[in-house]
Scaffold this active site. Sequence first.
Site, PDB file in Angstrom:
ATOM      1  N   HIS A  32       2.336   5.457   6.841  1.00  0.00           N
ATOM      2  CA  HIS A  32       0.896   5.709   6.731  1.00  0.00           C
ATOM      3  C   HIS A  32       0.178   4.413   7.098  1.00  0.00           C
ATOM      4  CE1 HIS A  32      -3.037   6.468   5.351  1.00  0.00           C
ATOM      5  NE2 HIS A  32      -2.924   5.795   4.216  1.00  0.00           N
ATOM      6  N   ASN A  89      -7.664   3.524   8.803  1.00  0.00           N
ATOM      7  CA  ASN A  89      -6.927   4.423   7.904  1.00  0.00           C
ATOM      8  C   ASN A  89      -7.508   5.835   8.021  1.00  0.00           C
ATOM      9  OD1 ASN A  89      -5.947   5.869   5.716  1.00  0.00           O
ATOM     10  ND2 ASN A  89      -6.195   4.201   4.243  1.00  0.00           N
ATOM     11  N   CYS A 130      -3.263  10.618   1.225  1.00  0.00           N
ATOM     12  CA  CYS A 130      -2.620  10.038   2.416  1.00  0.00           C
ATOM     13  C   CYS A 130      -1.163  10.474   2.561  1.00  0.00           C
ATOM     14  CB  CYS A 130      -2.711   8.524   2.368  1.00  0.00           C
ATOM     15  SG  CYS A 130      -4.388   7.967   2.120  1.00  0.00           S
TER      16      CYS A 130
HETATM   17  O1  UT7 Z   1      -4.753   4.998   2.213  1.00  0.00           O
HETATM   18  C1  UT7 Z   1      -4.704   4.975   0.835  1.00  0.00           C
HETATM   19  C2  UT7 Z   1      -4.003   3.783   0.370  1.00  0.00           C
HETATM   20  N1  UT7 Z   1      -4.901   2.649   0.417  1.00  0.00           N
HETATM   21  C3  UT7 Z   1      -4.379   1.439   0.531  1.00  0.00           C
HETATM   22  O2  UT7 Z   1      -3.189   1.323   0.665  1.00  0.00           O
HETATM   23  C4  UT7 Z   1      -5.287   0.238   0.434  1.00  0.00           C
HETATM   24  C5  UT7 Z   1      -4.638  -0.803  -0.444  1.00  0.00           C
HETATM   25  N2  UT7 Z   1      -5.452  -2.002  -0.630  1.00  0.00           N
HETATM   26  C6  UT7 Z   1      -5.720  -2.860   0.364  1.00  0.00           C
HETATM   27  O3  UT7 Z   1      -5.318  -2.658   1.482  1.00  0.00           O
HETATM   28  C7  UT7 Z   1      -6.446  -4.145   0.037  1.00  0.00           C
HETATM   29  O4  UT7 Z   1      -6.488  -4.302  -1.362  1.00  0.00           O
HETATM   30  C8  UT7 Z   1      -7.886  -4.201   0.622  1.00  0.00           C
HETATM   31  C9  UT7 Z   1      -7.815  -4.338   2.129  1.00  0.00           C
HETATM   32  C10 UT7 Z   1      -8.648  -2.953   0.240  1.00  0.00           C
HETATM   33  C11 UT7 Z   1      -8.631  -5.416   0.061  1.00  0.00           C
HETATM   34  O5  UT7 Z   1      -7.938  -6.599   0.374  1.00  0.00           O
HETATM   35  P1  UT7 Z   1      -7.702  -7.710  -0.755  1.00  0.00           P
HETATM   36  O6  UT7 Z   1      -7.025  -8.831  -0.116  1.00  0.00           O
HETATM   37  O7  UT7 Z   1      -7.028  -7.021  -1.903  1.00  0.00           O
HETATM   38  O8  UT7 Z   1      -9.172  -8.133  -1.114  1.00  0.00           O
HETATM   39  P2  UT7 Z   1      -9.893  -8.084  -2.526  1.00  0.00           P
HETATM   40  O9  UT7 Z   1     -10.363  -6.702  -2.821  1.00  0.00           O
HETATM   41  O10 UT7 Z   1      -9.064  -8.783  -3.562  1.00  0.00           O
HETATM   42  O11 UT7 Z   1     -11.170  -8.990  -2.231  1.00  0.00           O
HETATM   43  C12 UT7 Z   1     -11.046 -10.385  -1.925  1.00  0.00           C
HETATM   44  C13 UT7 Z   1     -12.422 -10.913  -1.588  1.00  0.00           C
HETATM   45  C14 UT7 Z   1     -13.486 -10.536  -2.613  1.00  0.00           C
HETATM   46  O12 UT7 Z   1     -14.396 -11.609  -2.694  1.00  0.00           O
HETATM   47  P3  UT7 Z   1     -14.308 -12.656  -3.903  1.00  0.00           P
HETATM   48  O13 UT7 Z   1     -14.500 -11.841  -5.149  1.00  0.00           O
HETATM   49  O14 UT7 Z   1     -12.948 -13.273  -3.806  1.00  0.00           O
HETATM   50  O15 UT7 Z   1     -15.448 -13.582  -3.608  1.00  0.00           O
HETATM   51  C15 UT7 Z   1     -14.189  -9.361  -1.991  1.00  0.00           C
HETATM   52  O16 UT7 Z   1     -15.524  -9.222  -2.414  1.00  0.00           O
HETATM   53  O17 UT7 Z   1     -12.852 -10.341  -0.348  1.00  0.00           O
HETATM   54  C16 UT7 Z   1     -14.138  -9.739  -0.530  1.00  0.00           C
HETATM   55  N3  UT7 Z   1     -14.216  -8.593   0.359  1.00  0.00           N
HETATM   56  C17 UT7 Z   1     -14.697  -8.675   1.604  1.00  0.00           C
HETATM   57  N4  UT7 Z   1     -15.202  -9.705   2.305  1.00  0.00           N
HETATM   58  C18 UT7 Z   1     -15.615  -9.461   3.558  1.00  0.00           C
HETATM   59  C19 UT7 Z   1     -13.810  -7.314   0.129  1.00  0.00           C
HETATM   60  N5  UT7 Z   1     -14.049  -6.549   1.209  1.00  0.00           N
HETATM   61  C20 UT7 Z   1     -14.602  -7.379   2.132  1.00  0.00           C
HETATM   62  C21 UT7 Z   1     -15.044  -7.169   3.453  1.00  0.00           C
HETATM   63  N6  UT7 Z   1     -15.539  -8.256   4.131  1.00  0.00           N
HETATM   64  N7  UT7 Z   1     -14.984  -5.974   4.070  1.00  0.00           N
END
Ligand code: UT7
Length: 338
Positions: free
Chosen positions: A265, A295, A121
């Site tokens: 980005h 993204n 990215c």
């Molecule tokens: O471009 C390259 C650089 N990339 C980035 O900068 C991305 C950086 N990371 C992020 O933006 C975030 O970490 C994400 C958007 C990818 C994820 O958000 P988060 O708040 O960190 O969520 P998480 O991965 O900690 O997941 C929280 C909960 C989980 O459920 P439990 O275990 O708490 O029950 C996930 O299973 O949200 C769940 N979850 C979803 N639920 C519904 C993860 N993805 C989804 C989804 N829909 N799409």
Amino acid sequence: MAIEIIATGRAIPAKRLTNHDLASRLDTTDEWIRSHTGIGARHIAEEGVAASDLALEAAWNALAMAAEQRGVTKETLVQSLDLIILGSTSPDYYGVPSTACIVQDKLGVRNAAALDICAACSGFIYGLELAAGFLALNASRKRALVIGAEILSRIADWNDRGTAVLFGDGAGAVLIEQTEPSGGGRRGLLRSMLRADGSGAESLIIRQGGSRNPYHGTGDERPPRVEMDGRAVYNFAVKALIGTIETLLAGENLTIHDVARIIPHQANARIVQAAAKRLKIPESKFFLNIEEYANTSAASIPIALDELNRAGGLQPGDLIMTIGFGGGLTYGGNLIVW
Ligand code: UT7
């Protein structure tokens, strides 16, 4: 001597996939995606369209803009290119040939160097600085295309709700030119900061398909797909955004008040909000279009630049900052007088 961005272009596939569309095939909701990322939709390339096809369209759009300004045809202008540099995480082919060479051929450019860079990215941030250095080394080199092009829908894991909802397809391009001093103050690319932290390589990775884990398409192995430790990358991204803003400003003895717009980005609106809050910068200073495109990795910054530019959101003399961060891990930014 200055290195200036003289034109911009973008290519966005027509097919639009909303969060609601995704929710009908994945265990997710519009509410979750919006509240965790700021994404509302993404555009997806039709089957058979590759990164070079979108790159080519974005490049011609940038060349057409410059040609109109100069009163020449874009076919004439294209022959003055010395370099095509293209950032992509989803190139036409892995390793060889470069997507930049495919674009060079389709543009019909005869005397240019062409290469891809793999900085995920941060591809545009890296590409702009490298292209500027290439021009600056030799006064006879005048123009370069810097392109970010992605078909991330082909490398996304459509069974993984944690990553599939994040990505979109698209390309952006800028035409840069080595210009003579005009006596009217500093212009063009003032300074860049490029950094890498390979200790975080595992947190954003396509594990299969390279020499470490060749993909044979048999047995238990998974096909080449993006895997991400979202939390780890999120924490890195907020720090990278803050550190890049502080370092670029300090390097030029500037304050944030001197900067008209920051073009980050487009990975997650929450990353931008967290950095803005920490630095006490109004969120409105950051340009965000993630709601529409999601993204698009290396393409996100040149797409945003083109959108802003064509909407009249960048005025000559404006100081702008671009900031990239992503796989590698890589990060950095460019400070540019528009
Ligand atoms: O471009 C390259 C650089 N990339 C980035 O900068 C991305 C950086 N990371 C992020 O933006 C975030 O970490 C994400 C958007 C990818 C994820 O958000 P988060 O708040 O960190 O969520 P998480 O991965 O900690 O997941 C929280 C909960 C989980 O459920 P439990 O275990 O708490 O029950 C996930 O299973 O949200 C769940 N979850 C979803 N639920 C519904 C993860 N993805 C989804 C989804 N829909 N799409």
